[in-house]
Design an enzyme around this catalytic site. Structure first.
Site, PDB file in Angstrom:
ATOM      1  N   ASP A 435       0.877  -1.177   0.000  1.00  0.00           N
ATOM      2  CA  ASP A 435       0.000   0.000   0.000  1.00  0.00           C
ATOM      3  C   ASP A 435       0.915   1.228   0.000  1.00  0.00           C
ATOM      4  OD1 ASP A 435      -2.294   1.687   0.468  1.00  0.00           O
ATOM      5  OD2 ASP A 435      -1.606   1.820   2.543  1.00  0.00           O
ATOM      6  N   ASP A 640      -7.118  -1.833   3.243  1.00  0.00           N
ATOM      7  CA  ASP A 640      -6.178  -2.884   2.836  1.00  0.00           C
ATOM      8  C   ASP A 640      -6.601  -4.269   3.327  1.00  0.00           C
ATOM      9  OD1 ASP A 640      -4.400  -0.974   1.698  1.00  0.00           O
ATOM     10  OD2 ASP A 640      -3.621  -0.531   3.703  1.00  0.00           O
TER      11      ASP A 640
END
Length: 749
Positions: A435, A640
């Protein structure tokens, strides 16, 4: 209860870890596990021989801890339940057992030495068998009594373990020797010598006890990480009561109480600073050596160390609710979990002892048929030696000891591993997906550049207008602009009106004129153009992954501001390290394409996906998996969590959201990307240790058992002495544990 439990039943299940006492080998762990699984109300159970613990998932409406203990006690073991500090009870019991084992080992060795001397140098002396009988009896039946008690309890449940092998081998050797001592005429009448094997029985008990003593001593080192973490907890705490400072046990502190922390002390609970300030060493949580400043309102965590100042905190997390307790629990559960390879090893250990007993009987029969003149003597010796040399301990210790040391090593380096499966898989990772915000970057946008239109006057007044607009905006980038203006001592001014325009920016009226703050696209829609110099500067900033916002008065652009989420200092180095190992590195982010592309170029990624929703991130991971990649996902936010769940190995940054850390199987406490290659290297080192251990455990038995059975006798007359077999069996377990302990000193940088 079966695995097909309904959803409602699953939600009602309770999961607990209990210390197990009296286990002596891997087969013992298999026996305890099967007994727990067979207990009514138990949904799942796992027993770890290396750290002497049982992880049990059960229905508290059906089964109670006392029922679990009763089931385990019925086969000769014990479960520590319903105590305030089970770990302390376990430590005390293990210490007592260790001291008892030390006494029994010393006693067995003292009596076994003269028996060996008599057997080797005075075997023809007529009193030798009688003295040996008198010395060996207490060795076998007093110092070695535990092997017989445990073997009997196992037999009562039609089970067998290492104690069964020891009891059978030493018992048969002693009883045969005793018969020949009291009734030598039985053999003399048949023209045979009445052989005795007291030294074999005595030395086997002595050597096996010595091996268990060394093994227990070595195994205590594999749990050093837990003890270090527990050592971070102070025993007492100072609280404010009736305006006075009093000291109470840590277990007595309650949430909401005011706790006093003096210089140099360990912080006893999680809390929030209410008074005072200091710097706190949080390296046990973050891995960062630089102390963190704490003042009123700041969070502090149990186990961290206060530096020079003193302060008071309001307790928000006590006992089992502190972050330190959570870390200890996570490490304990991970050390007690099983790697996939361990399931195969457990199945082998479960049938190992019966197979060895079968080989021993077959060896006896074959020697009786083909052994010639000394058939019975050789048959007895070889069958006893087979029982002695076969060791399920080394096999059972191979995987869990390596896992325990690996998980402990990770915890000491700020890498918290939730289960052994992730630790085993991580070394095979071929693609890492990162990420962006909070993982590669700091996760906190800040102003990097601020440029005024040439010729603009009254900048200080305009700064007040800009602050007034941005301080009222809810956009995260607005906060960065407001922060930098406040740092510059700019004062907020009142606006006549204010309006937030979704997806565009904000506008407000000040002294009869409307001002705008927003994106370049919005300025183009409003037909407000910037000077060429500002326009070029804006494009240049965007190429460097910076977001630009414009400040205008409706007629002209007054200023252009560049905001960036800075790349963490160690991110490029970590990514370079991963790529050097042949691992592909990708980035998935919800940010704009030009920003994502600029960052990907700056840190040399293999690819990226921009403007990705949570489901898109999971699909990106799935796409890599469909190409045969073993994927590790690293993230820190709720967005996420879907991708983390999809990945083969999931890692959460320790400063991220609770949801991300709950889903991820590995937590990187420091929030530093350099922990990712460290975690993968730790996995590689641990798996190599497991492979080495399993190789030596299997090769030992593959070579040792045929030698013990006398396979070389027809070629060179070699027969393995039971005493040597006993020493070899004892040392096999010690060597496996020692090999695992090497990981404690291995580098993972």
């Amino acid at each position: 209860m079966t695995k097909s439990a309904t959803k409602e039943q699953t939600l009602a299940l309770k999961r607990e870890t209990f210390p197990v006492l009296e286990m002596s080998c891997a087969a013992c762990a298999v026996s305890v596990e099967s007994m727990l699984k067979a207990t009514t109300g138990v949904n799942e159970a796992r027993v770890n021989f290396a750290n002497q613990s049982a992880w049990v998932e059960y229905d508290p409406q059906v089964a109670k801890p006392a029922d679990l203990r009763q089931a385990v006690q019925s086969i000769g073991y014990d479960l520590v339940v319903n105590v305030e500090d089970p770990q302390a009870v376990k430590e005390e019991a293990l210490h007592k057992a260790y001291e008892d084992l030390k006494f029994r080992t010393l006693g067995a060795i003292i009596l076994a030495v003269p028996v060996v001397i008599l057997g080797m140098f005075f075997m023809d002396w007529k009193y030798s068998p009688w003295i040996s009988f008198a010395l060996t009896a207490p060795v076998v039946f007093y110092f070695g009594r535990r092997y017989f008690f445990n073997a009997w309890k196992q037999a009562a449940h039609r089970q067998a373990n290492m104690d069964t092998l020891v009891a059978l081998s030493t018992g048969i050797a002693f009883l045969f020797s005793a018969f020949n001592t009291f009734f030598p005429g039985f053999w003399h009448a048949r023209g045979l010598h009445a052989h005795v094997y007291y030294e074999a029985a005595a030395v086997v008990v002595a050597f096996i006890s010595l091996g268990k003593l060394l093994e227990e001593r070595a195994k205590t080192n594999t749990s050093s990480a837990i003890r270090k973490l527990m050592g971070l907890q102070p025993k007492t705490v100072r609280i404010i009561s009736n305006d006075a400072e009093i000291e109470i046990p840590l277990a007595s502190v309650k949430s909401g109480q005011i706790v006093v922390v003096h210089p140099g002390e360990k912080i006893p609970v999680d809390g929030r600073v209410t008074e005072g300030s200091s710097f706190v060493d949080e390296s046990m949580i973050s891995g960062e050596p630089v102390p963190v400043e704490k003042s009123s309102g700041a969070k502090v965590f149990a186990g961290t160390i206060n530096q020079k100042g003193s302060f008071r905190i309001e307790a928000t997390g006590v006992g089992a609710d502190t972050m330190l307790a959570h870390i200890i629990r996570m490490v304990e559960e991970a050390q007690g979990s099983k790697a996939p390879v361990q399931n195969l090893v457990d199945r082998i250990a479960g049938i190992f002892v019966p197979v060895v007993m079968g080989i021993s009987v077959l060896t006896f029969v074959l020697w009786m048929i083909f052994g010639g003149e000394n058939a019975f003597t050789h048959a007895l010796l070889t069958s006893v030696t087979v029982l002695v040399i076969a060791c399920p301990c080394a096999l059972g210790l191979a995987t869990p000891t390596a896992i325990m040391v690996g998980v402990g090593k990770g915890a000491e380096n700020g890498i918290l591993i939730k289960d052994a499966e992730s630790l085993e898989i991580a070394h095979r990772v071929s693609a890492v997906v990162l990420d962006k915000t909070g993982t590669i970057t700091e996760g906190k946008p800040s102003v990097t550049d601020f440029e005024w239109q040439p010729g603009i006057t009254e900048k200080e007044l305009l700064k007040s207008v800009l602050l007034s607009l941005e301080s009222r905006s809810e956009h995260p980038l607005a906060g960065a602009v407001a922060d930098v203006l406040r740092t510059d001592n700019v004062k907020d001014d009142s606006l006549t009106s204010f309006e937030s325009v979704t997806g565009r920016g904000v506008k407000g009226m000040w002294r009869g004129e409307t001002y705008y703050v927003g994106s370049q696209k919005w300025m183009e829609e409003l037909k407000i153009n910037a000077a060429d110099a500002l326009e070029q500067l804006s494009h240049k900033w965007q190429e460097k992954a910076k977001t630009t916002i414009y400040f205008s008065n409706g007629k002209e652009i007054l200023a252009v501001i560049a905001i960036a989420d800075r790349i963490k200092p160690n991110s490029p180095e970590a990514i370079k390290s991963l790529r050097a190992r042949g691992i592909e590195v990708y980035m998935v982010t919800g940010d704009q394409k030009h920003t994502a592309g600029a960052i990907a170029k700056m840190i040399d990624l293999d690819g990226f996906e921009a403007e990705a929703l949570p489901a898109d991130k999971a699909e990106f991971v799935k796409g890599l998996q469909s190409k045969g990649k073993i994927v590790a996902m690293v993230g820190d936010g709720i967005n996420d969590s879907q991708a983390l769940a999809q990945a083969d190995v999931s890692m959460a940054m320790g400063r991220g959201t609770d949801v991300a850390m709950d889903v991820a199987r590995i937590t990187l406490m420091s929030g530093d990307l350099k922990s990712v290659p460290r975690a993968l290297l730790l996995s590689s080192r641990t798996v190599n240790g497991i492979r080495q251990n399993l190789f030596w455990a299997f090769i030992y038995n593959i070579i040792g058992i045929p030698l013990a059975a006398g396979i070389l006798f027809p070629f060179n007359g070699f027969l393995l002495n039971p005493m040597i077999a006993g020493a070899a069996m004892a040392m096999s377990s010690v060597s496996v544990v020692s090999n695992s302990l090497r990981l404690r000193f291995a580098s993972i940088d």
